[in-house]
Design an enzyme around this catalytic site. Structure first.
Site, mmCIF file in Angstrom:
data_model
loop_
_atom_site.group_PDB
_atom_site.id
_atom_site.type_symbol
_atom_site.label_atom_id
_atom_site.label_comp_id
_atom_site.label_asym_id
_atom_site.label_seq_id
_atom_site.Cartn_x
_atom_site.Cartn_y
_atom_site.Cartn_z
ATOM 1 N N THR A 163 30.437 -9.919 -4.075
ATOM 2 C CA THR A 163 30.376 -10.496 -2.727
ATOM 3 C C THR A 163 29.420 -10.059 -1.733
ATOM 4 O OG1 THR A 163 32.018 -9.146 -1.501
ATOM 5 C CG2 THR A 163 32.862 -10.956 -2.791
ATOM 6 N N GLU A 216 37.174 -12.092 -4.428
ATOM 7 C CA GLU A 216 38.198 -10.957 -4.729
ATOM 8 C C GLU A 216 39.733 -11.737 -5.497
ATOM 9 O OE1 GLU A 216 36.632 -11.377 -2.003
ATOM 10 O OE2 GLU A 216 35.861 -9.661 -1.275
ATOM 11 N N LYS A 252 42.603 -8.268 20.120
ATOM 12 C CA LYS A 252 43.877 -7.650 20.095
ATOM 13 C C LYS A 252 44.134 -7.130 21.403
ATOM 14 C CE LYS A 252 41.949 -6.943 15.817
ATOM 15 N NZ LYS A 252 40.524 -7.372 15.124
ATOM 16 N N TRP A 297 47.981 -10.602 19.243
ATOM 17 C CA TRP A 297 46.697 -11.271 18.864
ATOM 18 C C TRP A 297 46.317 -12.571 19.491
ATOM 19 C CZ3 TRP A 297 46.132 -10.357 12.750
ATOM 20 C CH2 TRP A 297 45.792 -9.144 12.608
#
Lengths: 544, 544
Positions: free
Chosen positions: A185, A330, A437, A442
């Site tokens: 990646t 992944e 944050k 969030w």
């Protein structure tokens, strides 16, 4: 108590053997620019055996040495996909769209010994080959001048190498957990990182690709595989096709709207897979030309979300269903497919269609909040998506200990932020690194941006998190106004206040000329943050 | 090179967890005789956890102890299917249709510690329970008098045992190759033999059941599971349903044509699975009653071949496709499903429909001749079918060395004789033990019987192999003539000579009153052979 079941390993060679016998009359069509060349799966099996003999006997490939491909989607690439892992070697698909230094880094890191290249890609390979320190052999598929490849490696012609080789190979008994294929990646920072798929993970992933809630592949299907085979194992479609008996249509290097539309008319695929951008081109070609695309029922799109207008246009004008899928290199890569649940119609169905999709049994998913706490799967609680399962990686190649930025307690941190519904549908809104944050909660920068850009005076809005003593981070809104339009920070904040919770409203506002962009056209939030840190922005504070 | 993939074991608990969350609103309907009771998969998950707590905490079940079921198809049986293996114990489905001494033999051989029983089956269990030497606990589902069970084991009520138990269980991390479930086959000779399915084999088999070329299960499906859950893990449907999100309809003890037809009208299944005989009953009920079966699109039949007339009747009158599947308890059980390949229509399609079906990637198949030689997969060469793969057993429980009569070089000898086509379709004609081995060639007794029974004077014909000095074996034809009809052995031999190869023609003929039958109505060939050996048949020799 041990079971009495056979200890039959899940090997790529078994997929090849099955596909090339039971489905020996299915075939792969490779677009040539004017029609297709055709290879049956029986021939794929015979050619894979010839390739294995050539690699072992002529090029001396042994054990788990890496054999790289630098190729478009075509029959020979399919042969390498199946043949290289079947012989016990490890297939490494090089992404020819990366920067040259990334390509050489990857080839050297994987210690590739052989590169198989399409002759049309010789000029591109010639630039990077001298720096590939472990490559001893290059195998060229197709005619054309090989002189640019120089003499840093021995150069062979595919046809010469395979000629007269036996059409059967005694595929070795391997451990199903051995590596079968590698993919790297290209992160935005640092070197690319590799994952090594196992024979086992490829098998299980292929079964899921074939499943009705996956791509639903059967011998009745003809799958147009547009997603490049150098991207995330081309979503596992090459393996799933041999497993299911679905025929394949490969575009080779012809990836524009016009040739894709021609392929659909001539080769009559039932299904297709590609990133959304290609479908925008295909749509505009179809809208202006008379093309028969009636065979195509369903298109899986991944890589990024598909604009709802594009989904609606294909459905209304051509009867083609565009379906979101989500995944990562992944994850082999299939994570979810957004098929509408039975019974959901109209608005409810649409609500499912625009998600990233539903996870299968092989993908466990959870949402984790800013403090590492488990969030409920209620479709509302926002956090980072974490996944695990038999086709998800546990680490990157060469890592002794999994990078804690990417892995936590045996789960893969996807780096994506969003929600998970009770019925397993994922909705992703932000990259974790772009989330703000604030006081243990969030705030989605993307949500604020979308809400701001709905204001008639706003052309672009980029929201980033900036340091705040009391709350850790607070949102900074940078706004580009439309030409001639005016709007104050107070007015925009009030507008925003009607759309998001009050505690999420930015206190810091800056009007700018243009949002800085990355090389692929995305907002460059890193640069916005550093401009702010350097005091280069003219910031208005609004707290009312 | 080791892969970087997660070491995520394939466990039944993951199927349960997935089904009871992501597909928590799907449900299992159990027929009550007048309508259904209903349990969502979320409730199945909660109840499975309660069952696991009860078994562990109240009944002391630990490790891989065996928990047997003596039940019809219903929601509680589904809970046991998922819950018992998930906790690490081993599910043992007792076949309540076996002879009492077979049932007790099996329970003792498996060392069952607990039996879960439907209250309607108490009278049947009461007969065998005293001889079950390892059973300590009986759990009764439903009301009714438990007194007949006596005191050889402690008797509990399911509802009492599960009441107030936690609805979550911390499912243990197991080895995927641990046994999850046992099933015993009732051979015609000797004791029943058991196979132990692993968590891994159940997972892989479930994925194949879900596959488009399997049963093609998705959340849009409602599967009517008529095949008893005490037969061959009910073809894997209970696990596949939780994995795919397909809802289930369970007939409990209502297995006649009329209630099945009612279930179809009320519960609107899209698919169903059962042995052919039940569908004969359903068809005759449908033909004489006004029942809406429009929801049902596809019926998988297994256990024996379906009469073509029945297949045609369902298709023509009710639009229902009947599809052959073939398998064995030793194969989890799915071996093949006879879906017509794309492009085959009319006679060609019919040629595929009447086969036993096509093998998937998880089932490697080969044909082996009378001398142990490998025969070509050409659709003509006849031999014994041998299979192998990750959901096929390698031996029977308790065998140190696999029985060479049943296993050869890592392959399972199916005991079925037939052909395998190049495209993977199996056609079975005889049981291996009924095939006539003549001069190194095999003669199909079934083919001779079918050809003979086409003669207008012949009511029944049973052909067996009898010892022959020169050829090892030769066919003996025993014939029952229709009332009032006459035909000589010469005439029948000539009739046969137009239909089969000359070297296959029987020299020995006997006219008999009736063919002896087994308890399930099949020709008792063993008895025909012993009558011949004892000189009890009036045999005519015809060799012309």
């Amino acid at each position: 108590m041990r079971s009495t079941m056979m200890d039959a390993p899940l090997l790529v060679s078994r997929i090849l053997e099955h596909g090339s016998t039971v489905h020996g009359t299915a075939d792969v069509a490779t677009w040539t620019g004017a029609g297709s060349s055709r290879m049956t799966y029986a021939q794929v099996g015979a050619t894979a055996a010839q390739l294995a003999h050539a690699l072992r006997d002529d090029l001396g490939v042994t054990g788990d040495q890496r054999v790289a491909t630098f190729m478009w989607n075509n029959a020979e690439h399919l042969v390498a996909y199946l043949g290289v892992p079947s012989m016990g070697a490890v297939l490494h698909t090089l992404n020819l769209r990366l920067f040259p230094d990334q390509i050489t880094y990857i080839a050297n890191h994987a210690e590739d010994r052989v590169v198989i290249v399409d002759s049309t890609l010789i000029p591109l390979l010639a630039k990077v080959l001298p720096a590939m320190s472990t490559v001893e052999h290059v195998v060229v598929v197709g005619g054309g001048d090989v002189a640019p490849l120089g003499d840093s490696a021995a150069v062979h012609r595919w046809d010469d190498l395979l000629r007269d080789k036996p059409e059967r190979f005694d595929w070795p008994a391997l451990d199903e957990r051995d590596a079968a294929a590698l993919c790297y990646t290209s992160g935005t920072t640092g070197h690319p990182k590799g994952v090594a798929y196992s024979h086992r993970s490829i098998w299980l992933h292929s079964m899921q690709v074939c499943a009705p809630e996956g791509f639903g592949l059967s011998p009745a299907d003809r799958e147009l595989a547009i997603v490049p085979m150098f991207h995330a194992m081309s979503w596992g479609i090459p393996f799933a096709a041999l497993m299911s008996g679905a025929s394949l249509i490969m575009p080779d290097r012809f990836l524009k709207g016009e040739p894709i539309a021609q392929m659909i008319e001539v080769e009559r695929p039932t299904k297709a897979g590609a990133v959304p951008t290609i479908w925008t081109e295909v749509l505009s070609y179809l809208d202006t030309h008379d093309v028969d695309v009636s065979s195509l029922k369903e298109v899986i799109v991944g890589g990024s979300a598909c604009p709802p207008a594009l989904m609606a246009a294909f459905k209304e004008r051509y009867g083609i269903e565009i379906i979101h899928a989500w995944g990562m290199t992944e994850m082999s890569p299939l994570g979810s497919v957004s098929r509408t649940p039975a019974g959901a119609t109209g608005e409810a169905a649409w609500g499912y269609r625009i998600t990233q999709g539903r996870v299968p049994a092989g993908v466990a998913a959870r949402i984790v909040g800013p403090l590492g706490e488990r969030m409920p799967a209620d479709g509302r609680s926002v956090g980072e998506l974490e996944v695990r399962g038999p086709w998800t990686t546990s680490r990157y190649i060469g890592e002794e200990i999994p990078d804690p930025e990417k892995f936590r307690d045996g789960w893969l941190r996807t780096g994506d932020v969003g929600t998970l519904s009770a019925d397993g549908f994922i909705t992703l809104t932000d990259r974790a690194k772009d989330v703000i944050k604030s006081g243990g909660e969030w705030i989605s920068s993307v949500e604020l941006e979308n809400a701001l850009m709905a204001h008639p005076a706003v052309l672009e809005a980029c929201v980033v998190g900036v340091p705040d003593e009391r709350w850790d981070e607070r949102p900074l809104a940078t706004v580009v106004l439309r030409e001639g339009a005016t709007a104050s920070a107070e007015e925009l904040r009030e507008f925003l206040g009607e759309r998001v919770a009050r505690w999420q409203l930015p206190e810091r506002w800056a009007f700018i000329e243009a949002v800085p962009k990355t090389s692929v056209g995305k907002f460059d939030k890193k640069q916005v943050r550093s401009s702010y840190a350097a005091g280069a922005l003219d910031v208005t504070e609004v707290t009312r």
